[in-house]
Enzyme design. Structure first.
Site, mmCIF file in Angstrom:
data_model
loop_
_atom_site.group_PDB
_atom_site.id
_atom_site.type_symbol
_atom_site.label_atom_id
_atom_site.label_comp_id
_atom_site.label_asym_id
_atom_site.label_seq_id
_atom_site.Cartn_x
_atom_site.Cartn_y
_atom_site.Cartn_z
ATOM 1 N N LEU A 100 -70.323 90.293 28.025
ATOM 2 C CA LEU A 100 -71.261 91.081 27.234
ATOM 3 C C LEU A 100 -72.480 90.228 26.941
ATOM 4 O O LEU A 100 -72.373 89.004 26.800
ATOM 5 C CB LEU A 100 -70.626 91.528 25.904
ATOM 6 C CG LEU A 100 -69.587 92.640 25.944
ATOM 7 C CD1 LEU A 100 -69.074 92.924 24.528
ATOM 8 C CD2 LEU A 100 -70.145 93.915 26.562
ATOM 9 N N ASP A 101 -73.645 90.874 26.826
ATOM 10 C CA ASP A 101 -74.863 90.152 26.463
ATOM 11 C C ASP A 101 -74.709 89.550 25.072
ATOM 12 O O ASP A 101 -73.908 90.015 24.254
ATOM 13 C CB ASP A 101 -76.075 91.094 26.473
ATOM 14 C CG ASP A 101 -76.400 91.600 27.866
ATOM 15 O OD1 ASP A 101 -75.967 90.958 28.843
ATOM 16 O OD2 ASP A 101 -77.079 92.638 27.963
ATOM 17 N N VAL A 102 -75.513 88.545 24.781
ATOM 18 C CA VAL A 102 -75.416 87.838 23.509
ATOM 19 C C VAL A 102 -75.595 88.773 22.313
ATOM 20 O O VAL A 102 -74.968 88.598 21.265
ATOM 21 C CB VAL A 102 -76.437 86.676 23.454
ATOM 22 C CG1 VAL A 102 -77.864 87.200 23.540
ATOM 23 C CG2 VAL A 102 -76.239 85.826 22.207
ATOM 24 N N THR A 104 -74.882 92.047 22.262
ATOM 25 C CA THR A 104 -73.994 93.200 22.361
ATOM 26 C C THR A 104 -72.659 92.875 21.698
ATOM 27 O O THR A 104 -72.106 91.792 21.891
ATOM 28 C CB THR A 104 -73.754 93.587 23.829
ATOM 29 O OG1 THR A 104 -75.009 93.884 24.444
ATOM 30 C CG2 THR A 104 -72.855 94.803 23.931
ATOM 31 N N HIS A 185 -77.430 93.409 32.911
ATOM 32 C CA HIS A 185 -78.094 94.183 31.846
ATOM 33 C C HIS A 185 -78.166 95.671 32.198
ATOM 34 O O HIS A 185 -79.150 96.344 31.878
ATOM 35 C CB HIS A 185 -79.506 93.657 31.590
ATOM 36 C CG HIS A 185 -79.575 92.279 31.016
ATOM 37 N ND1 HIS A 185 -78.690 91.807 30.081
ATOM 38 C CD2 HIS A 185 -80.439 91.256 31.274
ATOM 39 C CE1 HIS A 185 -78.997 90.548 29.761
ATOM 40 N NE2 HIS A 185 -80.045 90.189 30.481
#
Length: 233
Positions: A100-102, A104, A185
């Site tokens: 997961l993105d930072v 999210t 993303h």
């Protein structure tokens, strides 16, 4: 398996260290204090050290409720790694089965079983991931149809695979999005392609595994056998 061997495998301890831990009186097997390393431990035994369950040796499968501000990697020069949230031994053997993105939040699966994680992350298996999305601008009336058809992303040769979009709250610009890919993303880029911006993103489900509602932000637990097996279905 002998108790001392069990602790060596589970904790990464030497035989001498395991013996010392056992003799301290802090180890229980099925709620009974054991001070002998020769005690036999089976797959059905509950082994605890200082009140904390010691997972049996073998592959580990973990569900983490990832907070904002943590990256899904072992090292990062700017942000805290999500591995810091785990109170486990042999952290270096673990990896993320889908990152997961930072910024999210939500469900992250962590394991040391490469075949199992490949089943989740490999594009050919089309494992579903469901996200709760909050947008900056109003939801377009054509969004559901466009996501079902596939979205053309910048610098991609082909459109995304059909995705399922459900409007949760029109006034709050809140939606549920289910995709079967894991492009860089991807969710943010899909909405950006429609001229909108993702304000907040939260993953709720991977395959048949749903984020446990009993977990608080930053907490984790081991998966049940049913959850582990669901990945192969």
């Amino acid at each position: 398996m002998r108790l001392d061997k069990y602790l060596c495998d589970a904790l990464g301890a030497t035989r001498k260290e395991a013996t010392k831990i056992i003799k301290s009186g802090d180890v229980t097997v099925n709620d009974i204090v054991q001070k002998s390393g020769a005690v036999k431990v089976t797959d059905t035994c509950l082994v605890e050290w200082q009140g904390r369950e010691i997972q049996k040796p073998g592959p580990r499968y973990i569900m983490l409720f990832k907070p904002d501000g943590f990256v899904c990697s072992h090292e990062d020069g700017f942000n805290q790694t999500a591995f810091m949230l785990l109170d486990e031994v042999k952290i270096e053997d673990l990896h993320f089965a889908g990152r997961l993105d930072v910024d999210t939040t939500g469900l992250v699966l962590i394991t040391d079983d490469g075949k199992w994680s490949h089943r989740i992350t490999s594009p050919k298996h089309k494992c579903e991931k469901t996200y709760r999305v909050w947008l900056a601008d109003p939801i377009g009336s054509d969004y559901v149809e466009k996501f079902a058809q596939g979205i053309e992303l910048r610098n991609e040769k082909s459109a995304t695979l059909p995705a399922r979009l459900e409007v949760v709250d029109q006034d709050k610009n809140e939606l549920l999005l289910t995709i079967t890919e894991g492009k860089y993303h991807q969710v943010k880029r899909m909405f950006a392609a429609l001229g909108n911006k993702v304000e907040k993103l939260h993953r709720e489900r991977i395959g048949q595994i749903e984020l446990d509602g009993e977990l608080a932000l930053g907490e984790y637990r081991f998966l049940t056998q049913k959850e582990i097996d669901s990945v192969w279905n």
